[in-house]
Design a protein around this motif. Structure first.
Motif: not given
Length: 579
Positions: A441-449
């Motif tokens: 989730e973090l690498p795919y979406l970035g922290e904000e999303r």
């Protein structure tokens, strides 16, 4: 271990005392003359009715499978005669029977008749499990299995060569835990005719080697269909065994109704369910969504109407269709408004105009649409289609549903309320799951999303009705009490680090979560007139729990125990400790 509580004990006690004040005078049950004696009376309990006023009561009388009285211990006495079975609850909690608003019940067959990879944690574990299964079943014509997870194989997924080392001569098709990808061997690719020249089907992905273009062994979304006929489906008898095994598990968890979220017309799975209904062997209420095909558009509505007419029995009813609008984040197939962090993106699986016309045709035929929507672009397209249907047909009590809702735009939450869309949430997933959050989730979406995944309180605050679901077998442990705890805390069991809470601002209350697993689930399935709350005239779908969920720390809700489950007045589960 001290964890943050959503509803502390003091507030809970105040709530309870307020609700119970003047209890002897309150008439929760209508003051109708008593015409029937009760078959069963539950008394001396803490009955949370989940009715419109969210009343509490002490006693319930049941006759012919229906609730004939809800009120005080004193008020229930006239319903008792020498034949009435009386259960003294000793203060234990009673709730309406739980409703799982999105489950794949028939997939329980996989746990009995295929290789089970659930809970294994590495590539080596998977391969050893497969090898053992093959050794124990030497006469297989094909190998099916399920349960591998994407974080073990980040990027393009697992490879065919690993399976080829174990099984060369028969096809192998192993479904991922989320059921959005399959892992296959070379024989399966060969039999399906999949080569480097095979184009990705609409809405699907054939994972390929970056240099040669050869299929690597992972097929995602609609590309799974290319191999599904390589290995025969389970038989009707096998599906029956799986369904009944699921029912036993569900009863132990207090579940009395379930939404079968995907049923293929004419499939062995659906035939098995209908047969069990005819044989009077079902002990759950089933509401069913029939599968739709983006390639067929509005032309499929006629056949769906015909199939619906065949499934209108006492236990199994169709009032909705399933629409896959996109895939999943972990497969890179969820449709996002802003691209993934690696700059790729995935489109919704339906052409927008085709979906609009199909939505209008389905709506006109009286179907609710149950839409799989993980990404915000998919949600936007689905809501556009619902709006188009209203423009074409006028507003009606459609109760269209959107499920999963991992990434949602605030403006679309407001549109959901305006269109009376039911959000079918999966509170079991409201955590920073080890492996998934850091590696996917973090690498795919970035922290904000990633930090605003799976809204719930925002939906409730904006007036959206929220029902809850497990998506079994994707959620293997589908106990609603577990789901309630996670929905309230937004953290994994045993967590002591506030940094590991997913979106603390989205924590919902215990009352919100109970409603989502009861009356809101009934509303979503058009069953709220007969179930979902403890009220006179409704069927006696009830669950008895050993602890009052409002009086214990929120971190202990998942440890509460179901003692009794009743569906239409029939005991489907009783714990040995309940006398």
């Amino acid at each position: 271990m001290k964890l943050k509580k959503t509803l502390n004990v003091a507030l809970a006690s105040l709530l309870m005392s307020t609700l119970f004040s003047g209890f002897a005078q309150a008439k929760i049950n209508a003051t109708n003359p008593i015409s029937k004696k009760a078959d069963v009376i539950l008394q001396n309990g803490t009955v949370y009715t989940v009715n419109a006023k969210r009343d509490f009561a002490e006693a319930i009388a049941i006759s012919d499978g229906k609730i004939v009285y809800v009120g005080t211990n004193q008020g229930v006495k006239p319903f008792q005669n020498s034949k009435t079975k009386v259960v003294d609850l000793g203060g234990k909690m009673v709730l309406p029977g739980f409703i799982d608003s999105h489950s794949h019940v028939t997939a329980a067959v996989e746990t009995i008749f295929s290789v089970d990879l659930v809970g294994k944690e590495s590539r080596e574990d998977y391969l050893n499990t497969i090898k053992e299964f093959v050794q124990k079943n030497p006469d297989l014509k094909g190998l099916k299995g399920f349960g591998w997870v994407n974080p073990v194989f980040p990027g393009k997924g697992p490879k065919k060569e690993d399976l080829d080392q174990i099984v060369k001569d028969i096809p192998v098709v192993l479904t991922s835990e989320d059921h959005h990808s399959v892992w296959v061997n070379s024989k399966a690719l060969e039999l399906a005719g999949i080569t480097k020249d095979t184009k990705n089907p609409e809405g699907g992905v054939i994972e390929r080697d970056d240099v040669t273009g050869e299929p690597t062994g992972t097929l995602r979304e609609t590309a799974q269909n290319l191999v599904m006929e390589i290995i025969p489906d389970y038989s009707e008898e096998e599906y029956k065994e799986g369904i009944l095994a699921y029912e036993n598990m569900a009863a132990e968890k207090g579940i009395t109704s379930v939404h079968l979220a995907l049923a293929i017309p004419g499939s062995n799975a659906l035939k098995a369910l209908k047969d069990l209904e005819a044989e009077k062997k079902l002990h759950l209420k089933y509401r069913v969504s029939l599968a739709t095909d983006p390639a067929k558009g509005p032309s499929q509505v006629k056949s769906l109407v015909e199939e619906r007419a065949k499934l209108n029995g006492p236990d199994v009813k169709v009032n909705s269709v399933k629409v896959f609008m996109d895939g999943v984040i972990e497969g890179g197939t969820a449709a996002l408004i802003e691209p993934y962090m690696d700059k790729h993106n995935a489109k919704p699986q339906w052409d927008p105009q085709v979906f609009n016309e199909t939505a209008a045709a389905l709506d006109k035929a009286g179907f609710a649409m149950h839409v799989h929507s993980v990404g915000d672009a998919a949600t936007k397209e689905a809501l556009d289609g619902f709006e188009y249907a209203v423009e074409k047909n006028g507003k009606r009590d459609s109760r269209h549903q959107m499920t999963h809702l991992q990434i949602v735009q605030p403006s679309d939450i407001q549109r959901m309320e305006k269109l009376n869309v039911v959000a079918v949430a999966n509170p079991y997933w409201f955590i920073k799951s080890p492996g998934y959050y850091e590696n996917i989730e973090l690498p795919y979406l970035g922290e904000e999303r990633a930090s605003r995944e799976y809204p719930m309180k925002s939906l409730i605050n904006n007036g959206v009705k929220v029902a809850s679901a497990s998506d079994y077998p994707i959620t293997w442990e589908f106990d609603p009490l577990y789901g309630i705890q996670v929905g309230v805390t937004r953290e994994a069991f045993g967590n002591t680090d506030p940094k590991l809470v997913l979106g603390p601002e989205e924590k919902a209350s215990v009352a919100d979560l109970i409603a989502s697993f009861t009356i809101n689930g009934a509303y979503a399935s058009f069953s709220d007139k007969i179930t979902g709350s403890v009220e006179q005239g409704k069927e006696a779908d009830l669950v008895v729990i050993d602890k009052n969920l409002f009086k214990i720390p929120s971190t202990e809700i998942g440890s509460a125990k179901v003692l009794l489950t009743m569906e239409a007045g029939e005991e489907t589960f009783r714990d040995a400790t309940l006398k």
